[in-house]
Motif scaffolding. Structure first.
Motif, mmCIF file in Angstrom:
data_model
loop_
_atom_site.group_PDB
_atom_site.id
_atom_site.type_symbol
_atom_site.label_atom_id
_atom_site.label_comp_id
_atom_site.label_asym_id
_atom_site.label_seq_id
_atom_site.Cartn_x
_atom_site.Cartn_y
_atom_site.Cartn_z
ATOM 1 N N LEU A 190 0.807 -1.223 0.000
ATOM 2 C CA LEU A 190 0.000 0.000 0.000
ATOM 3 C C LEU A 190 0.840 1.272 0.000
ATOM 4 C CD1 LEU A 190 -2.722 -0.985 2.643
ATOM 5 C CD2 LEU A 190 -2.820 -1.251 0.167
ATOM 6 N N GLY A 193 1.159 3.692 -3.381
ATOM 7 C CA GLY A 193 -0.053 4.449 -3.683
ATOM 8 C C GLY A 193 -0.308 5.551 -2.675
ATOM 9 N N LEU A 197 -0.332 9.626 -3.372
ATOM 10 C CA LEU A 197 -1.526 10.401 -3.012
ATOM 11 C C LEU A 197 -1.170 11.582 -2.112
ATOM 12 C CD1 LEU A 197 -4.278 7.694 -2.322
ATOM 13 C CD2 LEU A 197 -4.315 9.460 -4.088
ATOM 14 N N GLY A 225 -1.951 8.075 -7.998
ATOM 15 C CA GLY A 225 -1.840 7.499 -6.664
ATOM 16 C C GLY A 225 -3.045 6.651 -6.301
ATOM 17 N N GLY A 226 -4.242 7.136 -6.674
ATOM 18 C CA GLY A 226 -5.453 6.362 -6.399
ATOM 19 C C GLY A 226 -5.458 5.032 -7.138
ATOM 20 N N ILE A 228 -2.768 3.338 -8.234
ATOM 21 C CA ILE A 228 -1.743 2.457 -7.651
ATOM 22 C C ILE A 228 -2.195 1.919 -6.299
ATOM 23 C CG2 ILE A 228 0.617 2.394 -6.745
ATOM 24 C CD1 ILE A 228 1.403 4.334 -8.927
ATOM 25 N N LEU A 229 -2.892 2.747 -5.517
ATOM 26 C CA LEU A 229 -3.403 2.283 -4.228
ATOM 27 C C LEU A 229 -4.433 1.167 -4.430
ATOM 28 C CD1 LEU A 229 -3.505 2.556 -1.163
ATOM 29 C CD2 LEU A 229 -5.253 4.329 -1.440
ATOM 30 N N GLY A 232 -2.626 -1.895 -5.160
ATOM 31 C CA GLY A 232 -2.030 -2.388 -3.928
ATOM 32 C C GLY A 232 -3.047 -3.107 -3.056
#
Length: 325
Positions: A190, A193, A197, A225-226, A228-229, A232
């Motif tokens: 996590l 991400g 963000l 970022g959202g 990739i999160l 994750g």
């Protein structure tokens, strides 16, 4: 007394007397199913060795009939112990109904030990969470102890509340690492991400209302970022399910935590979607206890946990790895 039984041409077991009776009640072992235990000269249909008064054994096996008893060797001579690679090429069944029936019988038949012992272990876990760093040391051994407590009851071996604390014995270090290492690796998935963000939020916040290109960059960071999160989170769910049997493997099979993580992932990977759905169902069963003003949790949570232990038993019952020193 341990029993073996044949499904088609595949040998299953060992199972205890109580487990065999459970299989009979669930119509897994039928009247024509071949069974064997130590002391018997050869395999025999279950109907010929069933206890007097057993009325659930007269049905004929609905599958293709097994080999005649004379052509099936007793387990001791059937084949040499499987290697780890051979074992993982084999298969297992993910059955919610079968796990439910076994779990229900185990919990209702051992209510004092399983409900009382499980509640005690849960209270200790909750207490440890309020002590800095304590949960890192006790969570793995206590969770593994809960598995061991339920596993002994499911195997018909008898259990006491003290079995829930077996994790604080020789396997303590491996169990502690078996909890900490997967938790750290899941958290790492996590971090990218979340980091992107935070950067995006800072850039967008500092340039808000200025109409600069940096604000557009900040929004872009937020979107990336959202995404990739989210990726994750998917990885976190995948590996948390894949490593779900790490602790019972360490305690039951006496392997080190890293091998246990690998064994769990490989076995779960054969039926990942089914195992995932299995845990969704057991989670729902656990929450159903809330409908009875929370009191139902005293029964729903132990039954759901026992179902998870049944799944472990079905996955690794005959697994015989080389233990760590």
């Amino acid at each position: 007394m341990n029993w073996y039984y044949a499904i088609g041409q595949e040998r299953k077991g060992p199972v205890t007397d109580d487990q065999l009776q459970g299989l009979v009640k669930d119509n897994v072992v039928l009247g024509d199913t071949l069974v064997w235990r130590e002391g018997m000269p050869n395999w025999q249909p279950y109907r010929t060795v069933a206890p007097l008064g057993s009325g659930a054994v007269l049905a004929a096996t609905p599958e293709a009939a097994p080999l005649p008893a004379a052509t099936v060797a007793p387990p001791a001579a059937a084949k040499p112990t499987q290697s780890e690679e051979e074992y993982f090429r084999g298969d297992y069944t993910v059955s919610i109904g079968y796990a439910w029936s076994r779990a229900w019988r185990a919990v209702t038949g051992n209510a004092g030990v399983l409900i009382g012992g499980g509640l005690l272990l849960l209270l200790l876990l909750m207490a440890g969470s309020f002590i800095p760093l304590a949960s890192l040391f006790i969570t793995g051994p206590l969770l593994a102890g809960a598995y061991w407590l339920y596993l002994r009851c499911l195997r018909g071996q008898g259990a006491s509340v003290g079995d829930g604390f077996i994790g604080f014995g020789p396997q303590f270090l491996q169990l502690m690492l078996g909890h900490i290492v997967p938790a750290l690796l899941l958290t790492v998935s996590l971090i990218p991400g979340i980091t992107i963000l935070i950067v995006g939020a800072l850039v967008a916040g500092m340039t808000a209302g200025r109409g600069s290109g940096l604000q557009t960059v900040g929004v872009g960071f937020l979107l990336v970022g959202g995404l990739i999160l989210l990726m994750g989170l998917v990885l976190m769910i995948y590996f948390s399910i894949s490593w779900c049997m790490t602790l019972p493997l360490v305690l039951d099979k006496r392997v080190d935590f890293w091998r246990a993580m690998s064994f769990s992932r490989r076995r779960v990977g054969k039926h990942f979607i089914r195992v995932f759905f299995f845990f969704v169902v057991t989670s729902v069963i656990s929450m159903l206890g809330l409908l009875a003003l929370g009191v139902g949790l005293l029964l729903s949570v132990p039954v759901a946990f026992a179902m998870n232990v049944c799944l472990y038993e079905d996955m690794f019952r005959e697994f015989d790895p080389v233990p760590h020193s």
